[in-house]
Design a protein around this motif. Structure first.
Motif, mmCIF file in Angstrom:
data_model
loop_
_atom_site.group_PDB
_atom_site.id
_atom_site.type_symbol
_atom_site.label_atom_id
_atom_site.label_comp_id
_atom_site.label_asym_id
_atom_site.label_seq_id
_atom_site.Cartn_x
_atom_site.Cartn_y
_atom_site.Cartn_z
ATOM 1 N N ASP A 1 0.823 -1.215 0.000
ATOM 2 C CA ASP A 1 0.000 0.000 0.000
ATOM 3 C C ASP A 1 0.863 1.274 0.000
ATOM 4 O OD1 ASP A 1 -3.158 0.541 0.986
ATOM 5 O OD2 ASP A 1 -1.736 2.199 1.259
ATOM 6 N N PRO A 2 0.481 2.271 -0.820
ATOM 7 C CA PRO A 2 1.270 3.516 -0.848
ATOM 8 C C PRO A 2 1.298 4.241 0.491
ATOM 9 C CG PRO A 2 -0.731 3.723 -2.193
ATOM 10 C CD PRO A 2 -0.600 2.282 -1.837
ATOM 11 N N ALA A 3 0.351 3.909 1.387
ATOM 12 C CA ALA A 3 0.356 4.559 2.704
ATOM 13 C C ALA A 3 1.657 4.256 3.443
ATOM 14 C CB ALA A 3 -0.835 4.094 3.533
ATOM 15 N N VAL A 4 2.230 3.071 3.190
ATOM 16 C CA VAL A 4 3.455 2.737 3.919
ATOM 17 C C VAL A 4 4.654 3.475 3.312
ATOM 18 C CG1 VAL A 4 4.370 0.626 2.812
ATOM 19 C CG2 VAL A 4 4.454 0.879 5.287
ATOM 20 N N ASP A 5 4.600 3.752 2.005
ATOM 21 C CA ASP A 5 5.672 4.563 1.399
ATOM 22 C C ASP A 5 5.710 5.919 2.107
ATOM 23 O OD1 ASP A 5 4.660 2.580 -0.417
ATOM 24 O OD2 ASP A 5 5.748 3.521 -2.069
ATOM 25 N N ALA A 6 4.512 6.498 2.267
ATOM 26 C CA ALA A 6 4.426 7.822 2.897
ATOM 27 C C ALA A 6 4.828 7.752 4.370
ATOM 28 C CB ALA A 6 3.015 8.384 2.758
ATOM 29 N N THR B 1 8.163 3.867 -6.172
ATOM 30 C CA THR B 1 8.648 5.055 -5.454
ATOM 31 C C THR B 1 10.160 5.068 -5.222
ATOM 32 O OG1 THR B 1 6.595 4.757 -4.220
ATOM 33 C CG2 THR B 1 8.118 6.451 -3.426
ATOM 34 N N THR B 2 10.797 6.192 -5.558
ATOM 35 C CA THR B 2 12.170 6.437 -5.096
ATOM 36 C C THR B 2 12.163 7.808 -4.418
ATOM 37 O OG1 THR B 2 12.709 7.389 -7.252
ATOM 38 C CG2 THR B 2 13.395 5.117 -6.881
ATOM 39 N N PHE B 3 13.016 7.971 -3.427
ATOM 40 C CA PHE B 3 13.072 9.282 -2.757
ATOM 41 C C PHE B 3 14.447 9.533 -2.165
ATOM 42 C CE2 PHE B 3 12.898 7.855 1.691
ATOM 43 C CZ PHE B 3 12.363 6.580 1.567
ATOM 44 N N GLU B 4 14.740 10.805 -1.988
ATOM 45 C CA GLU B 4 15.977 11.220 -1.333
ATOM 46 C C GLU B 4 15.679 12.458 -0.517
ATOM 47 O OE1 GLU B 4 19.732 9.716 -4.051
ATOM 48 O OE2 GLU B 4 19.269 11.844 -4.076
ATOM 49 N N MET B 5 16.475 12.669 0.525
ATOM 50 C CA MET B 5 16.379 13.939 1.246
ATOM 51 C C MET B 5 17.735 14.611 1.134
ATOM 52 S SD MET B 5 13.658 13.298 4.237
ATOM 53 C CE MET B 5 13.457 15.046 4.393
ATOM 54 N N GLY C 1 16.143 6.219 -0.579
ATOM 55 C CA GLY C 1 15.501 4.914 -0.515
ATOM 56 C C GLY C 1 14.447 4.762 -1.574
ATOM 57 N N GLY C 2 13.651 3.731 -1.401
ATOM 58 C CA GLY C 2 12.590 3.481 -2.363
ATOM 59 C C GLY C 2 11.983 2.112 -2.154
ATOM 60 N N ARG C 3 11.070 1.821 -3.070
ATOM 61 C CA ARG C 3 10.337 0.560 -3.011
ATOM 62 C C ARG C 3 11.073 -0.486 -3.821
ATOM 63 N NH1 ARG C 3 5.775 -1.700 -1.691
ATOM 64 N NH2 ARG C 3 4.969 0.030 -0.463
ATOM 65 N N TYR C 4 11.035 -1.738 -3.374
ATOM 66 C CA TYR C 4 11.699 -2.830 -4.100
ATOM 67 C C TYR C 4 10.803 -4.068 -4.004
ATOM 68 C CZ TYR C 4 13.259 -3.310 0.728
ATOM 69 O OH TYR C 4 13.289 -3.362 2.108
ATOM 70 N N ASP C 5 9.812 -4.131 -4.893
ATOM 71 C CA ASP C 5 8.770 -5.136 -4.739
ATOM 72 C C ASP C 5 9.166 -6.550 -5.148
ATOM 73 O OD1 ASP C 5 7.087 -3.341 -3.568
ATOM 74 O OD2 ASP C 5 5.982 -2.842 -5.394
ATOM 75 N N HIS C 6 10.329 -6.713 -5.785
ATOM 76 C CA HIS C 6 10.698 -8.070 -6.220
ATOM 77 C C HIS C 6 11.964 -8.601 -5.573
ATOM 78 C CE1 HIS C 6 7.531 -7.365 -9.020
ATOM 79 N NE2 HIS C 6 8.159 -6.299 -9.485
ATOM 80 N N ARG D 1 7.203 -10.929 -1.583
ATOM 81 C CA ARG D 1 6.827 -9.880 -0.626
ATOM 82 C C ARG D 1 7.343 -8.535 -1.117
ATOM 83 N NH1 ARG D 1 4.626 -13.422 1.497
ATOM 84 N NH2 ARG D 1 4.551 -14.132 3.627
ATOM 85 N N PRO D 2 6.477 -7.531 -1.176
ATOM 86 C CA PRO D 2 6.974 -6.205 -1.547
ATOM 87 C C PRO D 2 7.838 -5.631 -0.420
ATOM 88 C CG PRO D 2 4.681 -6.076 -0.834
ATOM 89 C CD PRO D 2 5.044 -7.532 -0.824
ATOM 90 N N GLY D 3 8.600 -4.608 -0.749
ATOM 91 C CA GLY D 3 9.441 -3.994 0.291
ATOM 92 C C GLY D 3 9.651 -2.521 0.014
ATOM 93 N N ILE D 4 9.970 -1.808 1.063
ATOM 94 C CA ILE D 4 10.340 -0.386 0.912
ATOM 95 C C ILE D 4 11.270 -0.019 2.055
ATOM 96 C CG2 ILE D 4 8.194 0.348 2.089
ATOM 97 C CD1 ILE D 4 8.512 2.963 0.272
ATOM 98 N N GLY D 5 12.202 0.885 1.793
ATOM 99 C CA GLY D 5 13.106 1.279 2.874
ATOM 100 C C GLY D 5 13.967 2.453 2.492
#
Ligand code: AMP
Length: 379
Positions: A98-103, A226-230, A244-249, A259-263
């Motif tokens: 879910d995109p809620a977890v990305d946020a 999603t990819t992001f940087e600060m 970081g970003g999402r890595y679903d595979h 299992r999808p992943g994000i970090g």
């Protein structure tokens, strides 16, 4: 989670990606005595996934939220903010698409920086998924056409291994060509477009400002969506505080369940460079215990131990110095209180508390002392 500093080299070839700069140029990989190819870890995510898979953690943690902290190693040209051994704080979530977890993960990164008093700009992008990215890669190649030959050597290589990575290029001469390339957002499939819209609307709900950058592809193979940087201010070229970003595979690719992943990973040295000036100043201790005369030393040491156990940072002198010299040291140490213990105090089970700022002195019973000092701290 704490994973080992040494891993099999193939973990990163498979996880981070064979064609990445990290794997091609930056790993401290070698053959050990048993003839096995091993490496000092260049990043944490593949190790976290390996441990998750190896210990079948998905049984107990279907939605695993994990963090890790430790040294990473990359063979790079050292400069301010870029070291061959550095430390990362690593945050990973396995099992939530879910995109809620990305946020949520991005919000956590923002909260961390704001707790540290660091100003940063959030940059986000979506790099699509296995369904839509091939179309985007083809569009990039088509748009480059004959001009591929005008790009730098790295980009020419990227054009065949992973065209998206051309957006990482910093070579000035390449920029006019790169500026004319298509944007990933225009090639997202419906599912990726919805996901990205979801991430943005959750960020809006948290009132987190962000800048969209189609160039934020990040240099690793496993990212999806999603990819992001600060980015910090005043740090020069090495201004990425965390990324970081999402890595679903990735979990599946490393032999685990689908299992999808994000970090994200934050570089601790860069956070330290970005800290406000005042944060670098050492905090003074709470109190300094002064022993008046030979007989007071054993009691002074016990008092010091008890105050430390009560959570108060307490100093005491060594080498049996005179009371005058102890008081001088107490003055210089910047503590709020000097605690004087002599024969009178021992006899009455009291301590003389001197507040350094005002010079005010009062007797406080030993039992009440810790509470008294703590209350003074919050005044
Ligand atoms: P990366 O894994 O390359 O996305 O990096 C994540 C974060 O780790 C960066 O935003 C930096 O804060 C930090 N970092 C990466 N490489 C280095 C390095 N060589 N020295 C210090 N910090 C680094």
């Amino acid at each position: 989670m704490r994973t080992p500093v040494i891993e099999r080299e193939e973990l990163f070839a498979k996880g981070t990606g064979e064609s990445t700069d990290i794997v091609q140029k930056e790993m401290y990989a070698f053959t050990d005595k048993g003839g096995e190819r091993i490496t000092l870890r260049p990043e944490a995510t593949p190790s976290m996934v390996r441990a998750f898979v190896e210990h079948a953690l998905e049984q107990d943690l279907p939605c695993a939220k994990l963090y890790s902290l430790g040294p990473m190693f990359r063979y790079e040209r050292p400069q301010k903010g870029r070291y061959r051994q550095f430390h990362q704080l690593d945050v990973e979530v396995f099992g939530i698409a879910d995109p809620a977890v990305d946020a949520e993960v991005i919000e956590m990164a923002c909260a961390l920086l704001s707790a540290l008093g660091i100003d940063a700009e959030l940059v986000i992008n979506s790099v699509g998924c296995e369904a839509c990215r091939p179309r985007f890669s083809e569009a990039l190649i088509a748009a480059l056409g004959e001009r591929v030959g005008e790009l730098c050597g790295d980009c020419q290589r990227r054009a065949t291994t992973n065209p998206l990575r051309i957006f990482d290029c910093k070579v000035p001469a390449d920029q006019p060509i790169i500026d004319g390339l298509p944007h990933s957002e225009d090639f997202l499939c419906d599912a990726c477009r919805d996901h990205f819209a979801g991430v943005k609307s959750h960020l809006d709900a948290y009132a987190i400002p962000y800048r969209l950058s189609h160039r934020l592809v990040r240099g690793l193979d496993y990212y999806t969506r999603t990819t992001f940087e600060m980015l910090g201010t005043g740090l020069g070229a090495q201004n990425a505080l965390l990324g970081g970003g999402r890595y679903d595979h990735l979990v599946k690719r490393l032999g685990g369940p689908d299992r999808p992943g994000i970090g994200f990973a934050a570089g601790l040295e860069r956070l330290v460079l970005a800290l406000p000036e005042a944060a670098g100043e050492a905090e003074a201790a709470d109190a300094f215990v002064v022993a008046l005369g030979e007989t007071a030393w054993p009691a002074a040491r016990l008092l010091t131990r008890d105050l430390r156990r009560a959570g108060l940072a307490t100093l005491i002198d060594y080498e049996g110095r005179s009371a005058k010299s102890q008081m001088k040291r107490a003055n210089r140490s910047g503590v709020r209180h000097m605690l004087i213990l002599g024969d009178d105090e021992l006899a009455s089970n009291q301590v003389t508390v001197k507040t350094m700022e005002t010079g005010h002195q009062q007797s406080v019973s030993r039992e009440a002392l810790a509470d008294h000092l703590r209350a003074a701290e919050t005044d």
